[in-house]
Structure formats: structure tokens, C-alpha cells
Design a protein around this motif. Structure first.
Motif, PDB file in Angstrom:
ATOM      1  N   GLU A 110       0.842  -1.200   0.000  1.00  0.00           N
ATOM      2  CA  GLU A 110       0.000   0.000   0.000  1.00  0.00           C
ATOM      3  C   GLU A 110       0.878   1.252   0.000  1.00  0.00           C
ATOM      4  OE1 GLU A 110      -4.141   0.876  -0.237  1.00  0.00           O
ATOM      5  OE2 GLU A 110      -3.098  -1.042  -0.116  1.00  0.00           O
ATOM      6  N   LEU A 111       1.918   1.240   0.813  1.00  0.00           N
ATOM      7  CA  LEU A 111       2.833   2.377   0.854  1.00  0.00           C
ATOM      8  C   LEU A 111       3.525   2.556  -0.495  1.00  0.00           C
ATOM      9  CD1 LEU A 111       5.120   3.462   3.735  1.00  0.00           C
ATOM     10  CD2 LEU A 111       6.105   3.254   1.468  1.00  0.00           C
ATOM     11  N   ILE A 112       3.960   1.447  -1.105  1.00  0.00           N
ATOM     12  CA  ILE A 112       4.597   1.523  -2.422  1.00  0.00           C
ATOM     13  C   ILE A 112       3.629   2.120  -3.435  1.00  0.00           C
ATOM     14  CG2 ILE A 112       5.697   0.191  -4.275  1.00  0.00           C
ATOM     15  CD1 ILE A 112       6.379  -1.930  -2.144  1.00  0.00           C
ATOM     16  N   SER A 113       2.391   1.656  -3.424  1.00  0.00           N
ATOM     17  CA  SER A 113       1.386   2.137  -4.376  1.00  0.00           C
ATOM     18  C   SER A 113       1.127   3.631  -4.213  1.00  0.00           C
ATOM     19  CB  SER A 113       0.074   1.364  -4.205  1.00  0.00           C
ATOM     20  OG  SER A 113       0.261  -0.008  -4.481  1.00  0.00           O
ATOM     21  N   GLU A 114       1.114   4.096  -2.959  1.00  0.00           N
ATOM     22  CA  GLU A 114       0.782   5.501  -2.701  1.00  0.00           C
ATOM     23  C   GLU A 114       1.952   6.442  -2.956  1.00  0.00           C
ATOM     24  OE1 GLU A 114      -0.889   6.096   1.156  1.00  0.00           O
ATOM     25  OE2 GLU A 114      -2.284   4.422   0.977  1.00  0.00           O
ATOM     26  N   VAL A 115       3.183   5.967  -2.721  1.00  0.00           N
ATOM     27  CA  VAL A 115       4.337   6.864  -2.695  1.00  0.00           C
ATOM     28  C   VAL A 115       5.206   6.788  -3.946  1.00  0.00           C
ATOM     29  CG1 VAL A 115       6.500   7.363  -1.486  1.00  0.00           C
ATOM     30  CG2 VAL A 115       4.423   6.895  -0.166  1.00  0.00           C
ATOM     31  N   ALA A 116       5.440   5.586  -4.470  1.00  0.00           N
ATOM     32  CA  ALA A 116       6.506   5.386  -5.464  1.00  0.00           C
ATOM     33  C   ALA A 116       6.220   6.068  -6.800  1.00  0.00           C
ATOM     34  CB  ALA A 116       6.739   3.897  -5.691  1.00  0.00           C
ATOM     35  N   THR A 117       7.237   6.769  -7.308  1.00  0.00           N
ATOM     36  CA  THR A 117       7.232   7.231  -8.695  1.00  0.00           C
ATOM     37  C   THR A 117       8.252   6.439  -9.516  1.00  0.00           C
ATOM     38  OG1 THR A 117       8.933   8.928  -8.269  1.00  0.00           O
ATOM     39  CG2 THR A 117       6.622   9.574  -7.962  1.00  0.00           C
ATOM     40  N   ARG A 118       9.021   5.588  -8.818  1.00  0.00           N
ATOM     41  CA  ARG A 118      10.080   4.818  -9.466  1.00  0.00           C
ATOM     42  C   ARG A 118      10.354   3.576  -8.620  1.00  0.00           C
ATOM     43  NH1 ARG A 118      15.877   7.749 -10.870  1.00  0.00           N
ATOM     44  NH2 ARG A 118      17.000   5.968 -11.754  1.00  0.00           N
ATOM     45  N   ILE A 119      10.702   2.469  -9.257  1.00  0.00           N
ATOM     46  CA  ILE A 119      10.940   1.203  -8.568  1.00  0.00           C
ATOM     47  C   ILE A 119      12.353   0.713  -8.867  1.00  0.00           C
ATOM     48  CG2 ILE A 119      10.226  -1.201  -8.305  1.00  0.00           C
ATOM     49  CD1 ILE A 119       8.098   0.673  -7.311  1.00  0.00           C
ATOM     50  N   TRP A 120      13.081   0.334  -7.798  1.00  0.00           N
ATOM     51  CA  TRP A 120      14.314  -0.437  -7.951  1.00  0.00           C
ATOM     52  C   TRP A 120      14.008  -1.844  -7.452  1.00  0.00           C
ATOM     53  CZ3 TRP A 120      18.338   3.416  -5.434  1.00  0.00           C
ATOM     54  CH2 TRP A 120      18.572   4.471  -6.328  1.00  0.00           C
ATOM     55  N   SER A 121      14.017  -2.817  -8.371  1.00  0.00           N
ATOM     56  CA  SER A 121      13.677  -4.192  -8.029  1.00  0.00           C
ATOM     57  C   SER A 121      14.932  -5.045  -8.049  1.00  0.00           C
ATOM     58  CB  SER A 121      12.648  -4.742  -9.017  1.00  0.00           C
ATOM     59  OG  SER A 121      12.379  -6.095  -8.766  1.00  0.00           O
ATOM     60  N   LEU A 122      15.201  -5.717  -6.931  1.00  0.00           N
ATOM     61  CA  LEU A 122      16.384  -6.569  -6.821  1.00  0.00           C
ATOM     62  C   LEU A 122      15.978  -8.031  -6.874  1.00  0.00           C
ATOM     63  CD1 LEU A 122      17.272  -3.780  -5.443  1.00  0.00           C
ATOM     64  CD2 LEU A 122      19.007  -5.150  -4.299  1.00  0.00           C
ATOM     65  N   LYS A 123      16.733  -8.805  -7.652  1.00  0.00           N
ATOM     66  CA  LYS A 123      16.536 -10.249  -7.745  1.00  0.00           C
ATOM     67  C   LYS A 123      17.886 -10.919  -7.577  1.00  0.00           C
ATOM     68  CE  LYS A 123      12.807  -9.537 -11.096  1.00  0.00           C
ATOM     69  NZ  LYS A 123      12.370  -9.774 -12.492  1.00  0.00           N
ATOM     70  N   GLU A 124      17.862 -12.072  -6.919  1.00  0.00           N
ATOM     71  CA  GLU A 124      19.100 -12.776  -6.623  1.00  0.00           C
ATOM     72  C   GLU A 124      19.873 -13.103  -7.897  1.00  0.00           C
ATOM     73  OE1 GLU A 124      20.611 -16.583  -3.949  1.00  0.00           O
ATOM     74  OE2 GLU A 124      18.472 -16.152  -4.179  1.00  0.00           O
ATOM     75  N   GLY A 125      21.164 -12.716  -7.919  1.00  0.00           N
ATOM     76  CA  GLY A 125      22.026 -13.034  -9.045  1.00  0.00           C
ATOM     77  C   GLY A 125      21.814 -12.173 -10.268  1.00  0.00           C
ATOM     78  N   GLN A 126      20.945 -11.149 -10.172  1.00  0.00           N
ATOM     79  CA  GLN A 126      20.662 -10.303 -11.321  1.00  0.00           C
ATOM     80  C   GLN A 126      20.980  -8.849 -11.004  1.00  0.00           C
ATOM     81  OE1 GLN A 126      16.827 -10.920 -13.208  1.00  0.00           O
ATOM     82  NE2 GLN A 126      16.676 -13.000 -12.381  1.00  0.00           N
ATOM     83  N   GLU A 127      21.120  -8.055 -12.064  1.00  0.00           N
ATOM     84  CA  GLU A 127      21.331  -6.629 -11.891  1.00  0.00           C
ATOM     85  C   GLU A 127      20.049  -5.970 -11.396  1.00  0.00           C
ATOM     86  OE1 GLU A 127      22.741  -5.066 -15.578  1.00  0.00           O
ATOM     87  OE2 GLU A 127      24.712  -6.020 -15.411  1.00  0.00           O
ATOM     88  N   VAL A 128      20.184  -4.827 -10.738  1.00  0.00           N
ATOM     89  CA  VAL A 128      19.021  -4.093 -10.239  1.00  0.00           C
ATOM     90  C   VAL A 128      18.179  -3.630 -11.423  1.00  0.00           C
ATOM     91  CG1 VAL A 128      18.227  -2.093  -8.921  1.00  0.00           C
ATOM     92  CG2 VAL A 128      20.300  -3.323  -8.214  1.00  0.00           C
ATOM     93  N   LEU A 129      16.877  -3.934 -11.377  1.00  0.00           N
ATOM     94  CA  LEU A 129      15.953  -3.459 -12.403  1.00  0.00           C
ATOM     95  C   LEU A 129      15.460  -2.076 -11.999  1.00  0.00           C
ATOM     96  CD1 LEU A 129      14.134  -3.776 -14.881  1.00  0.00           C
ATOM     97  CD2 LEU A 129      12.498  -4.987 -13.419  1.00  0.00           C
ATOM     98  N   ASP A 130      15.764  -1.075 -12.808  1.00  0.00           N
ATOM     99  CA  ASP A 130      15.395   0.319 -12.517  1.00  0.00           C
ATOM    100  C   ASP A 130      14.199   0.677 -13.388  1.00  0.00           C
ATOM    101  OD1 ASP A 130      15.234   3.015 -12.012  1.00  0.00           O
ATOM    102  OD2 ASP A 130      17.357   3.435 -12.346  1.00  0.00           O
ATOM    103  N   TYR A 131      13.001   0.731 -12.775  1.00  0.00           N
ATOM    104  CA  TYR A 131      11.777   1.021 -13.533  1.00  0.00           C
ATOM    105  C   TYR A 131      11.263   2.414 -13.187  1.00  0.00           C
ATOM    106  CZ  TYR A 131       7.150   0.690 -15.566  1.00  0.00           C
ATOM    107  OH  TYR A 131       6.036   0.924 -16.319  1.00  0.00           O
ATOM    108  N   ASN A 132      11.160   3.255 -14.162  1.00  0.00           N
ATOM    109  CA  ASN A 132      10.701   4.637 -13.953  1.00  0.00           C
ATOM    110  C   ASN A 132       9.195   4.693 -14.170  1.00  0.00           C
ATOM    111  OD1 ASN A 132      10.571   7.349 -13.552  1.00  0.00           O
ATOM    112  ND2 ASN A 132      12.158   7.881 -15.031  1.00  0.00           N
ATOM    113  N   GLY A 133       8.459   4.658 -13.096  1.00  0.00           N
ATOM    114  CA  GLY A 133       7.004   4.678 -13.170  1.00  0.00           C
ATOM    115  C   GLY A 133       6.405   4.160 -11.882  1.00  0.00           C
ATOM    116  N   PRO A 134       5.083   4.284 -11.697  1.00  0.00           N
ATOM    117  CA  PRO A 134       4.438   3.858 -10.450  1.00  0.00           C
ATOM    118  C   PRO A 134       4.375   2.342 -10.331  1.00  0.00           C
ATOM    119  CG  PRO A 134       2.795   4.593 -12.033  1.00  0.00           C
ATOM    120  CD  PRO A 134       4.130   4.905 -12.644  1.00  0.00           C
TER     121      PRO A 134
END
Length: 533
Positions: A492-516
Motif C-alpha cells: 500500500e505504501l509503495i502504491s501511494e508513494v513510489a514514482t520509481r521502482i528499484w527491483s532486486l533479484k538474486e544473481g541479477q542486476e538491479v531493475l530500474d523502472y521509472n514509473g508507479p
């Protein structure tokens, strides 16, 4: 079904609830809500039979699944066995069967008993039990290579997941889950939501995750006004309904107070005169009104507002190829990013993939193995760590600790900030050694309201906060005009606040997503579900 009849509980002079009469019915999923200290965990223990009520009676389903927080109870037991213990009839039958088979000489009586036990095991689906338990564990993010090993090999967070699997196992007629999403990442929470929405028994859960409550709950049981009031729908539905009830109840309370004041005025003016009978009548009315107990809501919501002393330059933060390894394992692969003023970045991913490592490097709390972190013009950092140990000096009070942060502030200014964060009256002088987890977080947030930094980096800030405080925090971050980087599993906090997402997955590079977050989930939810299965 749970039937609660005339149940009361108090600790000393503090009443938690009084003469509670409520039923929890099969096929319904209840969220048990109320602020910290309202008595949620106490009521849950009473429902489980782990604690006695002061008065009243409770009837329970025969087969209960209970999530208990005794992480170290099963250190020597096999992980799969701990889950199987959730079905007591099955586990007892299996143990007795193994004991009989281990005997050197099996008597005819033993043989008859083995037949009976085989019947119990078959009736309880014992021949697929280990497979079912393994499926539960995988769904909750515990890899198969851990299933045959002892509990002691697991971290505290993974042990809690095993205990959650134990509670869910064996088709319980009733489920009592106290903070089941603690230590779960978003993928595991989604799996648990899907599992519970298909559950046919009666579920009662305590959670500080609003999204979780909105998704799974058919009803909310809210502890307030020293009773439990049941509302239809999820958490947001309850908030709207409660506002109406709260307004009505508090209006009635105010009317009673006015009536008492009027009667007291009459008694004061005429007690020495000739209207003795009328005075006695008024006194009886006062006692009657007082005996009705003018209950007030125990809901208190902090007011969180983050201001900026200075405005940072447009290019607030430049990250160039930072990376980190521990014991030869690369936790964070080389990461490069430009953060501009006003962005609200939420850092998400499963537990253990390096989210805290990443933000600690950004906050200057951990040295990267390589790369650089450069702050832009006039950027100032306010940091809230996940581990609060040592962040607040012991041997002082909340008020004095705040005074040390800025000696130029007046007592009134410090008291004002503390009051907005629910440290009012004597609470301002509370010793820092005795602060609860929620109080510690609120005091650290109070500090950041004073320092007025233009960049806020938070690592799991909702840990220990109640729902009202989490809502206030989300509102404060949403209105903040500076830059935010926050690690959180609170959807809920992510949905209300985020304008950008950094998603981390094991063994992978950080996924940088520009958007809600909603857009991110549309693009990546399918991939997350495939990896979970």
C-alpha cells in the motif's frame, strides 16, 4: 466458529476490553485491528487458549492452526517435521506407528493398533503429507534443499515462515495468525494472500499491512471503545464505516459531558438552599451518567510532515557502478543510476537479495567494493536504518534526546513535534531505555522532522508501526517535496508513494523502472508468479 461471550480483560487499572460479545463465523476472514497497546495480541492469545480472560467464556473450533512466535522451539527438528506437527492427529499417529515398528517383537495387540493408526494416517492424507508440506514451504520462499535439514540451519525470518507453514498445514477449521507477513517479501505475501482467500475455515489475523488486509479480509474486528466492533469488508471499508460510528459515539459522549456539567452547576448553586430534594435528584442523575462510562476511542494518529531546510539541486544523487560482495558472493551487482530532485523510489525484492546493502551504501553506512556515490548541490541526508539498535542514546528521555539534536529549539517547539508524534504530556519524559519498537520508530521520525533534510533514505520504516502510523507515514512521504528512497514490503505504501521502482533479484542486476508500482506490476507480475511456481 468462535463464540466470545461477556469476555473482559484488564491489566491493573487499564481496561483493554469489557463484556465483549462477538462471533467469528466459518467462511469469513477477519482482520483484528487497533493501535499498539489496544490488546490485539492479548485477545489473540485468549482465543488460542494461551491466556485466560478475566471473565467470560469462549468456544473454539476443534482443530486450530496457530502462528506462534517461538522461533527456537524446534532447533533440532527436521524442517518438514515441524510443518507436519501442525496436524496433531496425523503427527501423533505417525510417531506412535514408528515407535511400534521399532519394537523388536510386535504383538498381536500392536498389530491391531498399527491397523488403527494406518486408518488415522489415511484419513488425514498422511501418505501425501510430506509433499503437501513441501509445497507450503516452497510457496513461502523456503527452498527444497532446506526441507530435510534441522531448523537450526535457518535464519530467524525463515524459521517464522516454517511456523507459518505449520499453522496452515492439516486443514485447520480455524486459523489464528499474528503478523503473518512479518519477514515475508512481496512475492511470498502474494502467495499467502492467494492461499488464504481460498481458505474455507474461519481466519482471524493481526497485520499492519493494509494491502494484505484489504485483499484477504471479508470483515474487520476492531478493538476500540473497550470493546470489539465488527465491520464488513477490508481495512479501507472499515475506516469509512468507523468514521461514522466514531462521530456518533463521540457526539453522544460530549452530550453526556455537557449534561453532567449542567447538573453539577445546579448542585453547586443550590446545595445550601431550600431545594434539597432537587439537588439529591440531580446528584443521582450525575452518578447514573458517570456509571455509563464515557468511553473514548483509543485511536490516535500521528501527524507526520517532512519539511526541507534547503532545496537540493536537480541532480540530487549520482550512483556510478557501486557493487558489494560478502564471502565471495556478489550481493549487489554493479549499479549505476541518476536520481533527480523530488523522486520517490521504492526498493523491493525478496529477503536477502541485497536491498539493505544497497541503501546502506547509498547512505554512507557501508563502503562499496567499487564505484561511487556522489551527492548533488545542497543535498542533505536523513537516514532511518532497519536495525534501530544504538540509534537513540540510552540513559536519557525522549524530550532530552530531541533537545540534543538542535539546542536552538525552544521547549515548546520540541514538545510540539513530540506531541504530533503521540509523545504528549508525560510521554515526552519517557526514558529512552524503555521505548517500545513503535515508539522508537516514532521518535526517530520526530528527529527527521526536526532536521529537515531534503533526501530521506528509509530501510523498512513500517516495522513496528501500527496501521494509523503507517498511513500517516505514507501521507507524509507523499507530500514531501524532497527526494525519497525507501526499502519496504508494504504494498500500500509503495502504491501511494513510489514514482520509481528499484527491483532486486538474486544473481541479477538491479531493475530500474521509472514509473508507479501499478505499471511495474502490470509488466512484471507474470514473471514474478512464474518464478514463484
Amino acid at each position: 466458529m468462535f463464540n466470545i461471550i461477556n469476555v473482559s480483560k484488564a491489566f491493573g487499572p487499564k481496561k483493554l476490553f469489557e463484556d465483549v460479545n462477538v462471533s467469528f463465523s466459518p467462511g469469513r476472514r477477519y482482520g483484528l485491528t487497533g493501535p499498539n497497546g489496544a490488546g490485539k495480541s492479548t485477545f489473540m492469545k485468549i482465543l488460542a487458549g494461551d491466556e485466560e480472560a478475566d471473565m467470560g467464556t469462549i468456544s473454539r473450533p476443534q482443530r486450530l492452526g496457530i502462528l506462534r512466535q517461538d522461533h527456537f522451539r524446534y532447533e533440532q527438528d527436521r524442517v518438514l517435521d515441524v510443518v507436519l506437527m501442525g496436524n496433531k492427529p496425523l503427527w501423533q499417529a505417525m510417531q506412535e506407528k514408528n515407535a511400534l515398528l521399532a519394537k523388536a517383537d510386535i504383538t498381536e495387540e500392536d498389530g491391531n493398533r498399527l491397523g488403527e493408526l494406518e486408518g488415522v494416517i489415511a484419513e488425514e492424507d498422511g501418505y501425501v503429507a510430506e509433499s503437501d508440506a513441501s509445497t507450503l514451504l516452497v510457496g513461502l520462499g523456503i527452498a527444497e534443499n532446506f526441507h530435510e535439514g534441522p531448523m537450526r540451519q535457518l535464519t530467524g525470518g525463515l524459521k517464522l515462515r516454517v511456523l507459518l507453514a505449520q499453522a496452515l498445514f492439516g486443514k485447520p477449521q480455524g486459523l489464528l495468525l499474528d503478523e503473518p507477513t512479518n519477514n515475508l517479501d512481496i512475492e511470498s505475501i502474494r502467495w499467502l494472500q492467494n492461499f488464504l482467500t481460498e481458505y474455507e475455515g474461519v481466519l482471524i489475523t493481526i497485520s499492519h499491512d493494509r494491502h494484505f488486509l484489504n485483499v484477504i479480509c471479508t470483515h474487520i474486528a476492531d478493538i476500540d471503545y473497550e470493546t470489539i466492533i465488527s465491520y464488513t469488508g477490508g481495512y479501507d471499508d472499515m475506516v469509512m464505516q468507523k468514521a461514522q460510528i466514531r462521530s456518533r459515539v463521540e457526539s453522544e459522549t460530549e452530550e453526556k459531558k455537557k449534561k453532567i456539567a449542567q447538573l453539577q452547576d445546579f448542585v453547586a448553586r443550590f446545595s445550601a438552599g431550600t431545594r434539597a430534594s432537587q439537588v439529591q435528584s440531580r446528584k443521582k442523575q450525575i452518578e447514573k451518567l458517570r456509571s455509563e462510562d464515557l468511553k473514548r476511542s483509543n485511536i490516535a494518529r500521528p501527524f507526520i510532515r517532512f519539511d526541507q531546510k534547503l532545496v537540493s539541486g536537480k541532480q540530487t544523487l549520482m550512483i556510478e557502478g557501486i557493487h558489494k560482495s560478502f564471502d565471495g558472493v556478489q550481493v549487489v551487482k554493479p549499479f549505476t543510476s541518476l536520481v533527480v530532485k523530488g523522486e520517490k523510489i521504492c526498493v523491493i525484492g525478496r529477503n536477502g537479495v541485497g536491498k539493505s546493502t544497497l541503501v546502506r551504501m547509498i547512505a554512507g553506512q557501508l563502503e562499496p567494493d567499487g564505484g561511487s556515490v556522489k551527492w548533488g548541490h545542497q543535498a542533505t541526508l536523513g537516514y532511518l536504518p532497519q536495525d534501530h539498535h544504538g540509534t537513540i542514546r540510552k540513559g536519557t528521555t525522549a524530550f532530552e534526546w530531541m533537545r540534543d539534536i538542535n539546542t536552538k529549539l525552544t521547549n515548546e517547539e520540541i514538545s510540539g513535534v513530540l506531541g504530533r508524534m503521540l509523545f504528549s504530556g508525560e510521554e515526552r519524559m519517557k526514558p529512552t531505555d524503555t521505548l517500545s519498537g513503535g515508539e522508537t520508530v516514532r521518535l526517530l521520525l520526530s528527529k527527521l522532522m526536526l532536521t529537515q533534510d531534503n533526501v530521506l533514505v528509509f530501510d523498512e520504516p513500517t516495522n513496528h508501526l501500527d496501521l494509523e502510523s503507517i498511513s500517516a507515514l505514507a501521507e507524509g512521504l507523499k507530500k514531501f517535496e524532497g527526494t525519497v528512497i525507501v526499502v519496504t514490503h508494504d504494498q500500500e505504501l509503495i502504491s501511494e508513494v513510489a514514482t520509481r521502482i528499484w527491483s532486486l533479484k538474486e544473481g541479477q542486476e538491479v531493475l530500474d523502472y521509472n514509473g508507479p508500482y501499478s505499471e511495474f506490476m502490470e509488466k512484471h507480475a507474470t514473471d514474478m508468479d512464474v518464478r514463484r511456481r
